[in-house]
Design an enzyme around this catalytic site. Structure first.
Site, mmCIF file in Angstrom:
data_model
loop_
_atom_site.group_PDB
_atom_site.id
_atom_site.type_symbol
_atom_site.label_atom_id
_atom_site.label_comp_id
_atom_site.label_asym_id
_atom_site.label_seq_id
_atom_site.Cartn_x
_atom_site.Cartn_y
_atom_site.Cartn_z
ATOM 1 N N GLY A 156 33.131 36.116 30.023
ATOM 2 C CA GLY A 156 34.342 36.835 30.424
ATOM 3 C C GLY A 156 35.392 35.827 30.870
ATOM 4 N N ARG A 157 36.257 36.298 31.759
ATOM 5 C CA ARG A 157 37.381 35.444 32.182
ATOM 6 C C ARG A 157 36.906 34.124 32.777
ATOM 7 N NH1 ARG A 157 39.876 40.736 33.593
ATOM 8 N NH2 ARG A 157 38.080 40.897 34.926
ATOM 9 N N ILE A 158 35.929 34.185 33.697
ATOM 10 C CA ILE A 158 35.523 32.951 34.390
ATOM 11 C C ILE A 158 34.743 32.046 33.440
ATOM 12 C CG2 ILE A 158 34.347 31.975 36.415
ATOM 13 C CD1 ILE A 158 34.828 34.678 37.837
ATOM 14 N N THR A 236 27.598 30.590 40.270
ATOM 15 C CA THR A 236 28.658 31.073 41.162
ATOM 16 C C THR A 236 28.805 32.587 41.041
ATOM 17 O OG1 THR A 236 30.253 30.500 39.438
ATOM 18 C CG2 THR A 236 30.025 28.957 41.284
ATOM 19 N N ARG A 238 26.740 36.455 41.518
ATOM 20 C CA ARG A 238 25.962 36.919 42.666
ATOM 21 C C ARG A 238 24.625 36.181 42.708
ATOM 22 N NH1 ARG A 238 30.049 38.597 43.988
ATOM 23 N NH2 ARG A 238 30.728 40.716 44.434
ATOM 24 N N GLU A 264 25.141 34.758 48.178
ATOM 25 C CA GLU A 264 25.338 35.424 49.456
ATOM 26 C C GLU A 264 24.140 34.987 50.305
ATOM 27 O OE1 GLU A 264 25.967 36.397 46.145
ATOM 28 O OE2 GLU A 264 25.125 38.367 46.454
ATOM 29 N N HIS A 283 28.600 31.310 49.160
ATOM 30 C CA HIS A 283 29.432 32.201 48.341
ATOM 31 C C HIS A 283 30.933 31.988 48.582
ATOM 32 C CE1 HIS A 283 29.176 35.123 45.248
ATOM 33 N NE2 HIS A 283 30.079 35.889 45.817
ATOM 34 N N ALA A 285 33.012 30.429 46.157
ATOM 35 C CA ALA A 285 33.669 29.986 44.919
ATOM 36 C C ALA A 285 35.132 30.438 44.830
ATOM 37 C CB ALA A 285 32.885 30.456 43.705
HETATM 38 C C1 DGY Z 1 33.926 38.369 43.995
HETATM 39 O O1 DGY Z 1 35.150 38.509 44.059
HETATM 40 O O2 DGY Z 1 33.182 39.228 43.516
HETATM 41 C C2 DGY Z 1 33.349 37.092 44.507
HETATM 42 O O3 DGY Z 1 31.997 37.100 44.503
HETATM 43 C C3 DGY Z 1 33.874 36.761 45.875
HETATM 44 O O4 DGY Z 1 35.169 36.376 45.763
#
Ligand code: DGY
Length: 332
Positions: A156-158, A236, A238, A264, A283, A285
């Site tokens: 996806g985007r990231i 990065t 969950r 987390e 958590h 990022a």
């Molecule tokens: C999100 O936005 O879901 C990240 O895990 C925290 O910024």
């Protein structure tokens, strides 16, 4: 005209909060720790809107007693902590903050990747403890990033932002996703690979998927065994996308070389925390000042829209606008 009431579950950047206060009577949870479950239940039962964080489990039973609730807006892109189906059944839109944290999160995934590959934290810790090893041919040697193969799970985007950065390091980039991205394959020179192929061929594996029941522990014992002994895992997404017990075992056994993960909270005595080849961050990022401000602004935009009965600009359950429609009562 009576203002709607809103509960904000943590302190958010001031400019966003001030704007929200112009639209609603706002109560902000004052502590650094999230509100406990009972407080959250009581608040959600009484207010018109909630601005939540990923640390607030808003489970299906919350929605049994929400006579006023018109909107939930989460200051995060992920919303696995919210029983969105239950919200949808009640016609309550759930906002989230996609897009705005993409680049910041990819920056941080790269920070973990580089730091784990080149043993930055381990070296720093040694120096800080007063252990300054003289230069030596094999002192703190790590793995080259340039020219290596990066495997991106979730394109996806990231995931795509990761791939763009990899171009600067002359990397071969593989991706796995349930969808194919022919345009990005052409423009970024990335190649689709089946999941197992990606695991066996990558020097670096980076995870960028939402947490769902299907991909909980998608990286566990078997998957770690398939990876190269020299591989570095970066997470990065969950924390629960990776089985962190299995990861600690694999790192200890030398089945993979290193990991950089951003979960987390995990227990303070978790074996991962004692390993020199594991970098663990809490958590963070998306935690740049700029991005957190923009996330808060976006969450406020969503909430105000929800309270006013307008379509949220970024809604996790847009079906509320077609299935039964959101609650459109006029606030007066
Ligand atoms: C999100 O936005 O879901 C990240 O895990 C925290 O910024």
């Amino acid at each position: 005209m009576t203002q709607p009431t809103v509960f904000v579950t943590r302190q958010i950047p001031q400019p966003a909060l001030e704007r929200l206060r112009r639209h609603a009577a706002v109560e902000v949870w004052p502590d650094d720790e999230p509100p406990d479950r009972q407080t959250l239940i009581d608040q959600v039962a009484e207010v018109d809107g909630v601005l939540s964080m990923l640390t607030d489990p808003i489970t299906a039973d919350f929605f049994e007693n929400t006579p006023r609730l018109k909107a939930i807006s989460q200051m995060a892109v992920g919303f696995d902590n919210i029983a969105v189906d239950a919200a949808t059944r009640k016609g309550i839109p759930v906002g989230h903050t996609p897009g705005i944290l993409t680049e910041t999160t990819a920056d941080f995934a790269w920070a973990l990747l580089m730091a784990a590959a080149r043993r930055v934290v381990e070296a720093h810790n040694q120096v800080q403890r007063g252990v300054w090893q003289p230069w030596g041919p094999d002192v703190l040697t790590g793995y080259d990033v340039h020219g290596a193969t990066l495997g991106i799970i979730g394109f996806g985007r990231i995931g795509q932002a990761m791939a763009r950065r990899a171009q600067g390091f002359d990397m071969r980039v593989l991706y796995f996703d349930r969808d194919r991205y022919p345009l990005q394959e052409a423009t970024l020179g990335v190649q689709y690979a089946p999941f197992d192929t990606l695991l066996t061929e990558s020097d670096f594996v980076s995870l960028h998927v939402y947490l769902s029941p299907e991909n909980r522990h998608m990286i566990s014992r078997d998957q770690l065994k398939r990876m190269k002994q020299t591989a570095v895992l970066v997470n990065t997404a969950r924390g629960a996308v990776v089985d962190n017990d299995a990861l600690a075992e694999a790192l200890l056994a030398g089945e993979i070389a290193a990991a950089g993960v951003d979960p987390e909270p995990i227990p303070v005595d978790h074996p991962l925390l004692g390993l020199p080849n594991a970098i663990v961050t809490p958590h963070i990022a998306s935690a740049s000042k700029n991005t957190r401000l923009h996330m808060a602004e976006m969450a406020v935009d969503n909430l105000i829209a929800g309270l006013e009965g307008r379509r949220m600009p970024n809604c996790a359950n847009p079906e509320v606008y077609t299935a039964c429609g959101p609650r459109m009562e006029i606030i007066n």
